[in-house]
Motif scaffolding. Structure first.
Motif, PDB file in Angstrom:
ATOM      1  N   LYS A 211       0.835  -1.204   0.000  1.00  0.00           N
ATOM      2  CA  LYS A 211       0.000   0.000   0.000  1.00  0.00           C
ATOM      3  C   LYS A 211       0.873   1.258   0.000  1.00  0.00           C
ATOM      4  N   ALA A 212       1.931   1.247   0.815  1.00  0.00           N
ATOM      5  CA  ALA A 212       2.839   2.393   0.884  1.00  0.00           C
ATOM      6  C   ALA A 212       3.578   2.574  -0.439  1.00  0.00           C
ATOM      7  N   LEU A 213       3.995   1.476  -1.046  1.00  0.00           N
ATOM      8  CA  LEU A 213       4.693   1.542  -2.331  1.00  0.00           C
ATOM      9  C   LEU A 213       3.820   2.193  -3.399  1.00  0.00           C
ATOM     10  N   ILE A 214       2.581   1.745  -3.500  1.00  0.00           N
ATOM     11  CA  ILE A 214       1.679   2.273  -4.521  1.00  0.00           C
ATOM     12  C   ILE A 214       1.464   3.764  -4.321  1.00  0.00           C
ATOM     13  N   GLU A 215       1.289   4.177  -3.087  1.00  0.00           N
ATOM     14  CA  GLU A 215       1.064   5.600  -2.799  1.00  0.00           C
ATOM     15  C   GLU A 215       2.280   6.447  -3.178  1.00  0.00           C
ATOM     16  N   ILE A 216       3.462   6.008  -2.760  1.00  0.00           N
ATOM     17  CA  ILE A 216       4.672   6.803  -2.993  1.00  0.00           C
ATOM     18  C   ILE A 216       5.047   6.801  -4.472  1.00  0.00           C
TER      19      ILE A 216
ATOM     20  N   MET B   7      11.668   5.279   2.103  1.00  0.00           N
ATOM     21  CA  MET B   7      10.394   5.999   2.011  1.00  0.00           C
ATOM     22  C   MET B   7       9.212   5.053   2.221  1.00  0.00           C
ATOM     23  N   ILE B   8       9.315   3.882   1.616  1.00  0.00           N
ATOM     24  CA  ILE B   8       8.234   2.904   1.725  1.00  0.00           C
ATOM     25  C   ILE B   8       8.049   2.484   3.180  1.00  0.00           C
ATOM     26  N   LEU B   9       9.158   2.196   3.844  1.00  0.00           N
ATOM     27  CA  LEU B   9       9.087   1.733   5.232  1.00  0.00           C
ATOM     28  C   LEU B   9       8.584   2.828   6.169  1.00  0.00           C
ATOM     29  N   GLU B  10       9.003   4.060   5.908  1.00  0.00           N
ATOM     30  CA  GLU B  10       8.519   5.161   6.746  1.00  0.00           C
ATOM     31  C   GLU B  10       7.018   5.324   6.607  1.00  0.00           C
ATOM     32  N   ARG B  11       6.528   5.238   5.378  1.00  0.00           N
ATOM     33  CA  ARG B  11       5.082   5.366   5.159  1.00  0.00           C
ATOM     34  C   ARG B  11       4.329   4.180   5.775  1.00  0.00           C
ATOM     35  N   ALA B  12       4.929   3.002   5.687  1.00  0.00           N
ATOM     36  CA  ALA B  12       4.263   1.798   6.210  1.00  0.00           C
ATOM     37  C   ALA B  12       4.414   1.650   7.721  1.00  0.00           C
ATOM     38  N   GLY B  13       5.332   2.407   8.316  1.00  0.00           N
ATOM     39  CA  GLY B  13       5.569   2.289   9.750  1.00  0.00           C
ATOM     40  C   GLY B  13       6.244   0.998  10.130  1.00  0.00           C
TER      41      GLY B  13
ATOM     42  N   ASP C  15      10.163  -1.578   9.817  1.00  0.00           N
ATOM     43  CA  ASP C  15      11.616  -1.494   9.744  1.00  0.00           C
ATOM     44  C   ASP C  15      12.146  -2.329   8.584  1.00  0.00           C
ATOM     45  N   ARG C  16      13.457  -2.229   8.350  1.00  0.00           N
ATOM     46  CA  ARG C  16      14.070  -2.915   7.210  1.00  0.00           C
ATOM     47  C   ARG C  16      13.916  -4.434   7.266  1.00  0.00           C
ATOM     48  N   PRO C  17      14.086  -5.060   8.434  1.00  0.00           N
ATOM     49  CA  PRO C  17      13.875  -6.520   8.466  1.00  0.00           C
ATOM     50  C   PRO C  17      12.492  -6.933   7.978  1.00  0.00           C
ATOM     51  N   ALA C  18      11.490  -6.101   8.245  1.00  0.00           N
ATOM     52  CA  ALA C  18      10.139  -6.419   7.773  1.00  0.00           C
ATOM     53  C   ALA C  18      10.100  -6.430   6.253  1.00  0.00           C
ATOM     54  N   PHE C  19      10.768  -5.458   5.640  1.00  0.00           N
ATOM     55  CA  PHE C  19      10.826  -5.405   4.171  1.00  0.00           C
ATOM     56  C   PHE C  19      11.546  -6.631   3.626  1.00  0.00           C
ATOM     57  N   ASP C  20      12.680  -6.966   4.237  1.00  0.00           N
ATOM     58  CA  ASP C  20      13.493  -8.070   3.746  1.00  0.00           C
ATOM     59  C   ASP C  20      12.801  -9.422   3.889  1.00  0.00           C
ATOM     60  N   ARG C  21      11.826  -9.514   4.760  1.00  0.00           N
ATOM     61  CA  ARG C  21      11.078 -10.775   4.897  1.00  0.00           C
ATOM     62  C   ARG C  21      10.213 -11.044   3.672  1.00  0.00           C
ATOM     63  N   HIS C  22       9.914  -9.992   2.903  1.00  0.00           N
ATOM     64  CA  HIS C  22       8.977 -10.149   1.792  1.00  0.00           C
ATOM     65  C   HIS C  22       9.585  -9.848   0.421  1.00  0.00           C
ATOM     66  N   PHE C  23      10.612  -8.982   0.388  1.00  0.00           N
ATOM     67  CA  PHE C  23      11.168  -8.568  -0.898  1.00  0.00           C
ATOM     68  C   PHE C  23      12.687  -8.520  -0.840  1.00  0.00           C
ATOM     69  N   ARG C  24      13.319  -8.779  -1.986  1.00  0.00           N
ATOM     70  CA  ARG C  24      14.779  -8.758  -2.072  1.00  0.00           C
ATOM     71  C   ARG C  24      15.319  -7.351  -2.303  1.00  0.00           C
ATOM     72  N   SER C  25      14.524  -6.490  -2.941  1.00  0.00           N
ATOM     73  CA  SER C  25      14.992  -5.157  -3.308  1.00  0.00           C
ATOM     74  C   SER C  25      13.790  -4.305  -3.685  1.00  0.00           C
ATOM     75  N   LYS C  26      14.045  -3.031  -3.929  1.00  0.00           N
ATOM     76  CA  LYS C  26      12.975  -2.155  -4.420  1.00  0.00           C
ATOM     77  C   LYS C  26      12.408  -2.693  -5.731  1.00  0.00           C
TER      78      LYS C  26
END
Length: 442
Positions: free
Chosen positions: A20-25, A38-44, A46-57
């Protein structure tokens, strides 16, 4: 299709917040200026949360786009199967697409912006368009002679509709039935009450999202692209003699054409451009303030040459139908002979930032008058079936077919499209039989 593990992760609330944050930004800032931070800040998160689902932007963009595509396909097929007759099915699909885009403008903006991510994203976009084209082409089964309509007609119609959406102009898409049902039946379809079935009515967003901000030059490398992204092979830039580099500015224009052919617009850096142009970075900034400005100069140069060739061919023909054929032929010949320039002006221009997109739209509109002149001398019956958007739709369909062949690495085969494009563009003015006759002439 998404595998089971991916589907399970897609159902995660954490992942949903990131998407949702990615689409908005991305809708606000564009692909190049969107960062994981930017995505993580909007989503509230941290980086480990992102890395659990995606390898990169890039992976995040591509995965989100695939998810959106699959959701879109489900909605489209549900709408299509909700009716019995083929024209009604197409009408339902058109309402579903338009209602979905209006209901969720952020997702619509993302669907355009994600094309900046490269050929893998474009390939997923084309998968969706191929499905829509197949639904349109199902009308072939309604005909006594299915081969009387070229196979590329459905692809061109799907591309035309996409072009209209891309330009944020929503027209009557039910016109797609005309080549299959014939003029009279097609006109009857267009004359029907255009109010959507109650099941397709949705609340329409009153306000659109902000336009993406101007993109700055990015140094992000294309090395992170996954293996499925087959880059175009390096080679000659193919610039015509008129463009041969006699000075540093022209060498830079040639350099950006070569660099983009290798890396795509988003993956091209100023270092790539200067390497191909064999000049220093300082020399680059003596001529251009940014990669965007260099691209604009290259784009304007190529389009000026293309317009001149099309105009000369058009003016030399004896009558309007053959002028259209000559103009399309000149365009295809130029693009097929210059594959790097073809990609620059027909593919990468769509993702090179707002300034270039405005020029692209203006260039496309510049071809509309060639078709509008075909209205002269037509009967009242013919003029009655030509809507105000006819020429824009024809140009959009033609450009879509050409662009998709370029993305598929078939630029050198573009001239093979000439008969189908001529028949597609002349049919609304001459009727199917006469259009096919002109198209097949040697």
């Amino acid at each position: 299709m998404l595998d089971l593990e991916t589907r399970e992760r897609a159902a995660s609330p954490e992942r949903e917040r990131i998407v949702k944050a990615l689409i908005e930004i991305a809708a606000e800032r564009g692909y190049a200026e969107t960062s994981v931070e930017m995505i993580l800040e909007r989503a509230g998160l941290d980086r480990p949360a992102f890395d659990r689902h995606f390898r990169s932007k890039y992976d995040c963009f591509l995965s989100t786009w695939q998810q959106i595509n699959e959701e879109c396909m489900g909605e489209i097929l549900s709408a299509y199967n909700s009716e019995e007759e083929w024209p009604d099915r197409l009408r339902a699909v058109a309402y579903e697409i338009v209602a979905s885009l209006c209901h969720d403008p952020g997702r619509a903006s993302f669907a355009v912006e994600v094309l900046s991510a490269g050929d893998a994203a474009r390939a997923r976009r084309d998968m969706t368009m191929r499905v829509i084209a197949s639904l349109i082409d199902a009308g072939r089964n309604e005909m006594e002679d299915p081969e009387s309509v070229p196979h590329t007609t459905a692809e061109a119609l799907a591309g035309s509709a996409y072009g209209q959406v891309y330009a944020k102009v929503v027209r009557g898409q039910a016109a797609a039935v005309m080549p299959y049902l014939g003029m009279d039946a097609g006109l009857a379809e267009l004359a029907r009450d255009s109010a959507p079935n109650a099941r397709y009515r949705r609340d329409v967003a009153r306000e659109s999202t902000d336009k993406p901000a101007d993109k700055s030059d990015t140094e992000e490398s294309a090395e992170n692209y996954p293996p499925e992204l087959a880059r175009l092979p390096p080679g000659r830039h193919g610039l015509p003699r008129e463009f041969v580099a006699h000075n540093q500015r022209e060498r830079l224009i040639a350099g950006i054409a070569e660099a983009i052919a290798e890396n795509g617009y988003s993956g091209t850096t100023i270092a790539h451009i200067t390497r191909h142009a064999a000049v220093s970075r300082r020399t680059f900034y003596e001529h251009f303030a940014s990669k965007d400005e260099c691209f604009v100069a290259a784009y304007d140069t190529v389009m000026a040459e293309l317009r001149e060739r099309v105009s000369e061919a058009f003016e030399e023909a004896d009558d309007w139908p053959h002028a259209i054929k000559a103009g399309i032929g000149a365009m295809l010949h130029f693009l097929a002979a210059e594959p790097h320039l073809a990609r620059l002006c027909m593919v990468e221009a769509l993702v090179a930032g707002p300034v270039v997109v405005e020029r692209y739209d203006a260039a496309i509109q510049g071809f509309v008058p060639y078709f509008q002149s075909g209205r002269e001398g037509r009967s009242p019956e013919v003029l009655a079936r030509l809507s105000a958007a006819t020429e824009e739709a024809l140009v959009g369909g033609m450009v879509s077919l050409i662009s998709r062949r370029i993305i598929a690495g078939k630029t050198e085969e573009l001239e093979e499209l000439l008969p189908d494009l001529v028949e597609f563009t002349l049919t609304p003015y001459l009727g199917s039989e006469e259009a096919a006759k002109v198209a097949k002439e040697e």
